[in-house]
Design a protein around this motif. Structure first.
Motif, PDB file in Angstrom:
ATOM      1  N   ILE A  45       0.894  -1.162   0.000  1.00 40.44           N
ATOM      2  CA  ILE A  45       0.000   0.000   0.000  1.00 40.44           C
ATOM      3  C   ILE A  45       0.928   1.208   0.000  1.00 40.44           C
ATOM      4  CG2 ILE A  45      -1.853   1.207   1.196  1.00 40.44           C
ATOM      5  CD1 ILE A  45      -2.697  -1.512   2.389  1.00 40.44           C
ATOM      6  N   LYS A  46       0.866   1.976  -1.086  1.00 40.76           N
ATOM      7  CA  LYS A  46       1.897   2.981  -1.379  1.00 40.76           C
ATOM      8  C   LYS A  46       1.667   4.299  -0.618  1.00 40.76           C
ATOM      9  CE  LYS A  46       2.966   1.260  -6.003  1.00 40.76           C
ATOM     10  NZ  LYS A  46       3.270   1.673  -7.396  1.00 40.76           N
ATOM     11  N   PRO A  47       2.690   5.172  -0.618  1.00 40.41           N
ATOM     12  CA  PRO A  47       2.587   6.434   0.135  1.00 40.41           C
ATOM     13  C   PRO A  47       1.365   7.288  -0.203  1.00 40.41           C
ATOM     14  CG  PRO A  47       4.858   6.063  -0.477  1.00 40.41           C
ATOM     15  CD  PRO A  47       4.044   4.995  -1.164  1.00 40.41           C
TER      16      PRO A  47
ATOM     17  N   ALA B 150      -5.687  -2.072 -13.474  1.00 37.98           N
ATOM     18  CA  ALA B 150      -4.546  -1.765 -14.353  1.00 37.98           C
ATOM     19  C   ALA B 150      -3.608  -0.738 -13.718  1.00 37.98           C
ATOM     20  CB  ALA B 150      -5.061  -1.250 -15.694  1.00 37.98           C
ATOM     21  N   THR B 151      -2.313  -0.821 -14.089  1.00 35.47           N
ATOM     22  CA  THR B 151      -1.282   0.088 -13.560  1.00 35.47           C
ATOM     23  C   THR B 151      -1.697   1.545 -13.724  1.00 35.47           C
ATOM     24  OG1 THR B 151       0.404  -1.521 -14.165  1.00 35.47           O
ATOM     25  CG2 THR B 151       1.162   0.723 -13.744  1.00 35.47           C
ATOM     26  N   ASN B 152      -2.181   1.874 -14.912  1.00 42.37           N
ATOM     27  CA  ASN B 152      -2.655   3.239 -15.168  1.00 42.37           C
ATOM     28  C   ASN B 152      -4.121   3.333 -14.739  1.00 42.37           C
ATOM     29  OD1 ASN B 152      -3.445   5.690 -16.131  1.00 42.37           O
ATOM     30  ND2 ASN B 152      -2.483   5.446 -18.145  1.00 42.37           N
TER      31      ASN B 152
ATOM     32  N   ILE C  37      -9.108  -1.191  -6.895  1.00 44.69           N
ATOM     33  CA  ILE C  37      -8.449  -0.261  -5.960  1.00 44.69           C
ATOM     34  C   ILE C  37      -7.914   0.953  -6.720  1.00 44.69           C
ATOM     35  CG2 ILE C  37      -6.444   0.021  -4.432  1.00 44.69           C
ATOM     36  CD1 ILE C  37      -6.848  -2.968  -3.636  1.00 44.69           C
ATOM     37  N   ARG C  38      -7.246   0.698  -7.839  1.00 46.67           N
ATOM     38  CA  ARG C  38      -6.640   1.830  -8.563  1.00 46.67           C
ATOM     39  C   ARG C  38      -7.699   2.749  -9.175  1.00 46.67           C
ATOM     40  NH1 ARG C  38      -1.777  -1.895 -10.868  1.00 46.67           N
ATOM     41  NH2 ARG C  38      -0.147  -1.318  -9.373  1.00 46.67           N
ATOM     42  N   LYS C  39      -8.800   2.166  -9.668  1.00 45.64           N
ATOM     43  CA  LYS C  39      -9.869   3.017 -10.203  1.00 45.64           C
ATOM     44  C   LYS C  39     -10.446   3.882  -9.074  1.00 45.64           C
ATOM     45  CE  LYS C  39     -12.887   4.366 -13.298  1.00 45.64           C
ATOM     46  NZ  LYS C  39     -12.467   4.991 -14.561  1.00 45.64           N
TER      47      LYS C  39
ATOM     48  N   GLU D 171       1.529   7.460  -8.868  1.00 40.72           N
ATOM     49  CA  GLU D 171       0.927   7.346  -7.531  1.00 40.72           C
ATOM     50  C   GLU D 171      -0.351   6.512  -7.662  1.00 40.72           C
ATOM     51  OE1 GLU D 171       2.179  10.721  -4.652  1.00 40.72           O
ATOM     52  OE2 GLU D 171       1.021  11.627  -6.274  1.00 40.72           O
ATOM     53  N   ASN D 172      -0.115   5.193  -7.825  1.00 37.45           N
ATOM     54  CA  ASN D 172      -1.244   4.308  -8.148  1.00 37.45           C
ATOM     55  C   ASN D 172      -1.646   3.411  -6.972  1.00 37.45           C
ATOM     56  OD1 ASN D 172       0.967   2.656  -8.326  1.00 37.45           O
ATOM     57  ND2 ASN D 172       0.505   1.829 -10.342  1.00 37.45           N
ATOM     58  N   SER D 173      -1.363   3.879  -5.764  1.00 37.01           N
ATOM     59  CA  SER D 173      -1.942   3.361  -4.507  1.00 37.01           C
ATOM     60  C   SER D 173      -1.476   1.982  -4.045  1.00 37.01           C
ATOM     61  CB  SER D 173      -3.484   3.371  -4.546  1.00 37.01           C
ATOM     62  OG  SER D 173      -3.949   4.683  -4.769  1.00 37.01           O
ATOM     63  N   VAL D 174      -1.249   1.046  -4.978  1.00 34.97           N
ATOM     64  CA  VAL D 174      -0.843  -0.307  -4.574  1.00 34.97           C
ATOM     65  C   VAL D 174       0.137  -0.906  -5.574  1.00 34.97           C
ATOM     66  CG1 VAL D 174      -2.813  -1.082  -3.150  1.00 34.97           C
ATOM     67  CG2 VAL D 174      -2.998  -1.134  -5.652  1.00 34.97           C
ATOM     68  N   HIS D 175       0.925  -1.833  -5.070  1.00 38.52           N
ATOM     69  CA  HIS D 175       1.788  -2.659  -5.912  1.00 38.52           C
ATOM     70  C   HIS D 175       1.442  -4.111  -5.638  1.00 38.52           C
ATOM     71  CE1 HIS D 175       5.362  -4.501  -7.711  1.00 38.52           C
ATOM     72  NE2 HIS D 175       5.395  -5.248  -6.629  1.00 38.52           N
ATOM     73  N   GLY D 176       1.533  -4.961  -6.641  1.00 39.27           N
ATOM     74  CA  GLY D 176       1.363  -6.402  -6.446  1.00 39.27           C
ATOM     75  C   GLY D 176       2.322  -7.164  -7.331  1.00 39.27           C
TER      76      GLY D 176
HETATM   77  P1  CMP Z   1       4.002  -0.879  -9.724  1.00 44.59           P
HETATM   78  O1  CMP Z   1       2.999  -1.947  -9.929  1.00 44.59           O
HETATM   79  O2  CMP Z   1       4.463  -0.611  -8.348  1.00 44.59           O
HETATM   80  O3  CMP Z   1       5.292  -1.200 -10.624  1.00 44.59           O
HETATM   81  C1  CMP Z   1       6.167  -0.182 -11.109  1.00 44.59           C
HETATM   82  C2  CMP Z   1       5.649   1.183 -10.836  1.00 44.59           C
HETATM   83  O4  CMP Z   1       6.231   2.237 -11.580  1.00 44.59           O
HETATM   84  C3  CMP Z   1       4.183   1.254 -11.189  1.00 44.59           C
HETATM   85  O5  CMP Z   1       3.404   0.483 -10.304  1.00 44.59           O
HETATM   86  C4  CMP Z   1       3.951   2.758 -11.123  1.00 44.59           C
HETATM   87  O6  CMP Z   1       3.754   3.206  -9.792  1.00 44.59           O
HETATM   88  C5  CMP Z   1       5.300   3.325 -11.582  1.00 44.59           C
HETATM   89  N1  CMP Z   1       5.221   3.950 -12.901  1.00 44.59           N
HETATM   90  C6  CMP Z   1       5.384   5.266 -13.139  1.00 44.59           C
HETATM   91  N2  CMP Z   1       5.264   5.537 -14.446  1.00 44.59           N
HETATM   92  C7  CMP Z   1       5.018   4.360 -15.053  1.00 44.59           C
HETATM   93  C8  CMP Z   1       4.806   3.991 -16.421  1.00 44.59           C
HETATM   94  N3  CMP Z   1       4.821   4.879 -17.413  1.00 44.59           N
HETATM   95  N4  CMP Z   1       4.586   2.676 -16.688  1.00 44.59           N
HETATM   96  C9  CMP Z   1       4.597   1.753 -15.689  1.00 44.59           C
HETATM   97  N5  CMP Z   1       4.791   2.055 -14.376  1.00 44.59           N
HETATM   98  C10 CMP Z   1       4.999   3.344 -14.071  1.00 44.59           C
END
Ligand code: CMP
Length: 140
Positions: free
Chosen positions: A10-12, A92-94, A103-105, A113-118
């Motif tokens: 759970i990210k900053p 999705a990451t974005n 969670i990200r949506k 700053e996408n809240s979580v990593h997995g």
């Molecule tokens: P995370 O799943 O933690 O893995 C790598 C992280 O890099 C990603 O989530 C994002 O927080 C960050 N990130 C920033 N810019 C990008 C990008 N253009 N593509 C992918 N990840 C990115």
């Protein structure tokens, strides 16, 4: 399907907004069990090592700065197909591409700053869990 473990962070951006409990609830409601959890503040060196796979990417420096700027909550999640299941629950990451209800949506501010990593696969999960937790800290 097999019982797996995966590493979640759970990210900053989420800890700062006091979203830890709501995110844990979404993970639990999605069928995952928290079998280890701790709140830590990573050094830049730790964050850099954790994300070393991305070190040639243009966003690496910003990612390391963001992940070490404030506390994170690191967790081991366990459940049926936990690696894929966690990625479904995260979305999705974005966040612009994330499905409704993820969670990200719900919470992410941006792709960075996408809240979580997995973890993204079984080998990564093993390495990432070992990065933060010893065996005796994981209680299934
Ligand atoms: P995370 O799943 O933690 O893995 C790598 C992280 O890099 C990603 O989530 C994002 O927080 C960050 N990130 C920033 N810019 C990008 C990008 N253009 N593509 C992918 N990840 C990115």
């Amino acid at each position: 399907m097999a019982i797996e473990r995966t590493l979640s962070i759970i990210k900053p951006d989420a800890t700062r907004r006091n979203l830890t409990g709501r995110i844990v609830a979404m993970l639990e409601e999605g069928g995952l069990r928290v079998v280890a959890q701790k709140r830590i503040h990573m050094t830049p060196a730790q964050a850099g090592a954790f994300y070393a796979v991305h070190k040639e990417r243009p966003f690496y420096q910003e990612l390391v700065e963001q992940m070490s700027a404030e506390p994170v909550v690191v967790q081991v999640l366990e459940g049926e197909d936990a690696i894929a299941r966690n990625r479904e629950i995260m979305g999705a990451t974005n966040p612009a591409d994330a499905a409704e209800g993820t969670i990200r949506k719900s919470f992410a501010l941006s792709i960075g700053e996408n809240s979580v990593h997995g973890s993204d696969g079984p080998d990564t999960a093993k390495t990432e869990i070992g990065f933060f937790f010893s065996q005796c800290e994981i209680v299934g």
